[in-house]
Design a protein around this motif. Structure first.
Motif, PDB file in Angstrom:
ATOM      1  N   TYR A  22      -4.111   7.195   1.579  1.00 39.47           N
ATOM      2  CA  TYR A  22      -4.319   6.090   2.510  1.00 39.47           C
ATOM      3  C   TYR A  22      -3.248   6.064   3.602  1.00 39.47           C
ATOM      4  N   LEU A  23      -2.009   6.420   3.265  1.00 40.49           N
ATOM      5  CA  LEU A  23      -0.927   6.412   4.232  1.00 40.49           C
ATOM      6  C   LEU A  23      -1.160   7.455   5.327  1.00 40.49           C
ATOM      7  N   ILE A  24      -1.497   8.664   4.942  1.00 42.42           N
ATOM      8  CA  ILE A  24      -1.756   9.724   5.924  1.00 42.42           C
ATOM      9  C   ILE A  24      -2.981   9.377   6.763  1.00 42.42           C
ATOM     10  N   GLY A  25      -4.028   8.884   6.111  1.00 43.05           N
ATOM     11  CA  GLY A  25      -5.224   8.477   6.853  1.00 43.05           C
ATOM     12  C   GLY A  25      -4.947   7.337   7.812  1.00 43.05           C
ATOM     13  N   GLY A  26      -4.129   6.383   7.398  1.00 42.65           N
ATOM     14  CA  GLY A  26      -3.789   5.255   8.265  1.00 42.65           C
ATOM     15  C   GLY A  26      -3.007   5.681   9.487  1.00 42.65           C
ATOM     16  N   PHE A  27      -2.024   6.554   9.285  1.00 43.82           N
ATOM     17  CA  PHE A  27      -1.249   7.034  10.432  1.00 43.82           C
ATOM     18  C   PHE A  27      -2.098   7.896  11.358  1.00 43.82           C
ATOM     19  N   ALA A  28      -2.983   8.701  10.803  1.00 43.50           N
ATOM     20  CA  ALA A  28      -3.864   9.527  11.628  1.00 43.50           C
ATOM     21  C   ALA A  28      -4.817   8.663  12.448  1.00 43.50           C
ATOM     22  N   LEU A  29      -5.340   7.607  11.848  1.00 43.25           N
ATOM     23  CA  LEU A  29      -6.237   6.720  12.587  1.00 43.25           C
ATOM     24  C   LEU A  29      -5.499   5.930  13.666  1.00 43.25           C
ATOM     25  N   CYS A  30      -4.244   5.614  13.423  1.00 44.98           N
ATOM     26  CA  CYS A  30      -3.477   4.850  14.409  1.00 44.98           C
ATOM     27  C   CYS A  30      -3.073   5.689  15.617  1.00 44.98           C
ATOM     28  N   LEU A  31      -3.272   6.995  15.567  1.00 46.19           N
ATOM     29  CA  LEU A  31      -2.961   7.834  16.721  1.00 46.19           C
ATOM     30  C   LEU A  31      -3.936   7.606  17.869  1.00 46.19           C
ATOM     31  N   THR A  32      -5.131   7.159  17.560  1.00 49.18           N
ATOM     32  CA  THR A  32      -6.110   6.864  18.605  1.00 49.18           C
ATOM     33  C   THR A  32      -6.196   5.355  18.799  1.00 49.18           C
ATOM     34  N   ILE A  33      -6.496   4.945  19.996  1.00 54.35           N
ATOM     35  CA  ILE A  33      -6.562   3.511  20.277  1.00 54.35           C
ATOM     36  C   ILE A  33      -7.738   2.867  19.546  1.00 54.35           C
ATOM     37  N   ILE A  34      -8.852   3.541  19.519  1.00 55.02           N
ATOM     38  CA  ILE A  34     -10.029   2.954  18.882  1.00 55.02           C
ATOM     39  C   ILE A  34      -9.899   2.933  17.360  1.00 55.02           C
ATOM     40  N   CYS A  42      -6.198   0.929   6.453  1.00 55.28           N
ATOM     41  CA  CYS A  42      -5.766   1.990   5.539  1.00 55.28           C
ATOM     42  C   CYS A  42      -4.330   1.763   5.087  1.00 55.28           C
ATOM     43  N   LEU A  43      -3.477   1.298   5.978  1.00 53.53           N
ATOM     44  CA  LEU A  43      -2.100   1.014   5.595  1.00 53.53           C
ATOM     45  C   LEU A  43      -2.045  -0.163   4.618  1.00 53.53           C
ATOM     46  N   LYS A  44      -2.928  -1.143   4.807  1.00 49.33           N
ATOM     47  CA  LYS A  44      -3.022  -2.261   3.858  1.00 49.33           C
ATOM     48  C   LYS A  44      -3.471  -1.756   2.481  1.00 49.33           C
ATOM     49  N   LEU A  45      -4.420  -0.833   2.482  1.00 53.53           N
ATOM     50  CA  LEU A  45      -4.870  -0.245   1.217  1.00 53.53           C
ATOM     51  C   LEU A  45      -3.768   0.594   0.584  1.00 53.53           C
ATOM     52  N   ALA A  46      -2.945   1.260   1.399  1.00 56.37           N
ATOM     53  CA  ALA A  46      -1.834   2.057   0.864  1.00 56.37           C
ATOM     54  C   ALA A  46      -0.820   1.167   0.164  1.00 56.37           C
ATOM     55  N   LEU A  47      -0.525   0.022   0.746  1.00 60.71           N
ATOM     56  CA  LEU A  47       0.425  -0.893   0.104  1.00 60.71           C
ATOM     57  C   LEU A  47      -0.122  -1.442  -1.211  1.00 60.71           C
ATOM     58  N   LEU A  48      -1.406  -1.700  -1.251  1.00 60.13           N
ATOM     59  CA  LEU A  48      -2.007  -2.156  -2.504  1.00 60.13           C
ATOM     60  C   LEU A  48      -2.066  -1.018  -3.519  1.00 60.13           C
ATOM     61  N   ALA A  49      -2.279   0.205  -3.040  1.00 59.51           N
ATOM     62  CA  ALA A  49      -2.416   1.338  -3.945  1.00 59.51           C
ATOM     63  C   ALA A  49      -1.103   1.737  -4.601  1.00 59.51           C
ATOM     64  N   VAL A  50       0.023   1.409  -3.991  1.00 62.06           N
ATOM     65  CA  VAL A  50       1.292   1.796  -4.597  1.00 62.06           C
ATOM     66  C   VAL A  50       1.746   0.778  -5.644  1.00 62.06           C
ATOM     67  N   THR A  51       1.421  -0.479  -5.474  1.00 68.31           N
ATOM     68  CA  THR A  51       1.793  -1.511  -6.455  1.00 68.31           C
ATOM     69  C   THR A  51       0.641  -2.493  -6.650  1.00 68.31           C
ATOM     70  N   PRO A  52      -0.400  -2.099  -7.380  1.00 65.11           N
ATOM     71  CA  PRO A  52      -1.558  -2.986  -7.516  1.00 65.11           C
ATOM     72  C   PRO A  52      -1.396  -4.089  -8.562  1.00 65.11           C
ATOM     73  N   PHE A  53      -0.517  -3.887  -9.535  1.00 65.43           N
ATOM     74  CA  PHE A  53      -0.372  -4.887 -10.591  1.00 65.43           C
ATOM     75  C   PHE A  53       0.374  -6.099 -10.045  1.00 65.43           C
ATOM     76  N   GLY A  54      -0.107  -7.280 -10.364  1.00 61.35           N
ATOM     77  CA  GLY A  54       0.497  -8.515  -9.889  1.00 61.35           C
ATOM     78  C   GLY A  54      -0.058  -8.983  -8.561  1.00 61.35           C
ATOM     79  N   LYS A  55      -1.029  -8.269  -7.996  1.00 66.28           N
ATOM     80  CA  LYS A  55      -1.651  -8.665  -6.736  1.00 66.28           C
ATOM     81  C   LYS A  55      -3.135  -8.891  -6.963  1.00 66.28           C
ATOM     82  N   LYS A  56      -3.714  -9.729  -6.123  1.00 65.35           N
ATOM     83  CA  LYS A  56      -5.160  -9.910  -6.162  1.00 65.35           C
ATOM     84  C   LYS A  56      -5.694  -9.920  -4.746  1.00 65.35           C
ATOM     85  N   VAL A  57      -6.963  -9.592  -4.609  1.00 64.86           N
ATOM     86  CA  VAL A  57      -7.615  -9.497  -3.311  1.00 64.86           C
ATOM     87  C   VAL A  57      -8.321 -10.814  -3.027  1.00 64.86           C
ATOM     88  N   GLU A  58      -7.995 -11.417  -1.882  1.00 66.73           N
ATOM     89  CA  GLU A  58      -8.605 -12.689  -1.496  1.00 66.73           C
ATOM     90  C   GLU A  58      -9.175 -12.579  -0.096  1.00 66.73           C
TER      91      GLU A  58
END
Length: 123
Positions: A22-34, A42-58
């Motif tokens: 997710y981190l590599i995909g997020g940075f690659a997508l951020c290279l283009t304006i669109i 993707c960066l939000k998903l990367a942060l959730l993917a590294v520490t998912p325990f103790g978090k919930k999706v709302e």
């Protein structure tokens, strides 16, 4: 307990691979304006993917808007469904053993965010 589960997630639950994907995909997508909105998700998903325990999706307050709905539709068509299927597959693999059940639950949680990330937050 949450710290221990997050450390186990990163080492044996596949969290490090999901995080870097997710981190590599997020940075690659951020290279283009669109691609910046999708890159931020993707960066939000990367942060959730590294520490998912103790978090919930709302759902946030902007989840009902036309823009988030439209972006979610584009996200699903361009790759969100594939990400979700991947997480469900890994949840199935982790769920085969009793020890892997907590990791399977986290893959399902990430899959719900990977399907429609716009208008949601990991709290």
């Amino acid at each position: 307990m949450t710290l221990l589960l997050n450390l186990l997630w990163v080492t044996i639950g596949g969290g490090i691979f999901v995080f870097f994907g997710y981190l590599i995909g997020g940075f690659a997508l951020c290279l283009t304006i669109i691609g910046i909105p999708a890159g931020v998700q993707c960066l939000k998903l990367a942060l959730l993917a590294v520490t998912p325990f103790g978090k919930k999706v709302e759902s946030g307050q902007t989840a009902q808007g036309f823009l988030s709905t439209g972006l979610n539709v584009v996200w699903i068509v361009t790759g969100g469904i594939l990400l979700t299927i991947t997480h469900i597959f890994f949840a199935f693999l982790m769920g085969i053993t009793i020890i892997g059940l907590p990791f399977a639950k986290q893959h399902v949680k990430i899959a719900s965010l990977a399907l429609t990330p716009f208008g949601k937050a990991a709290v």
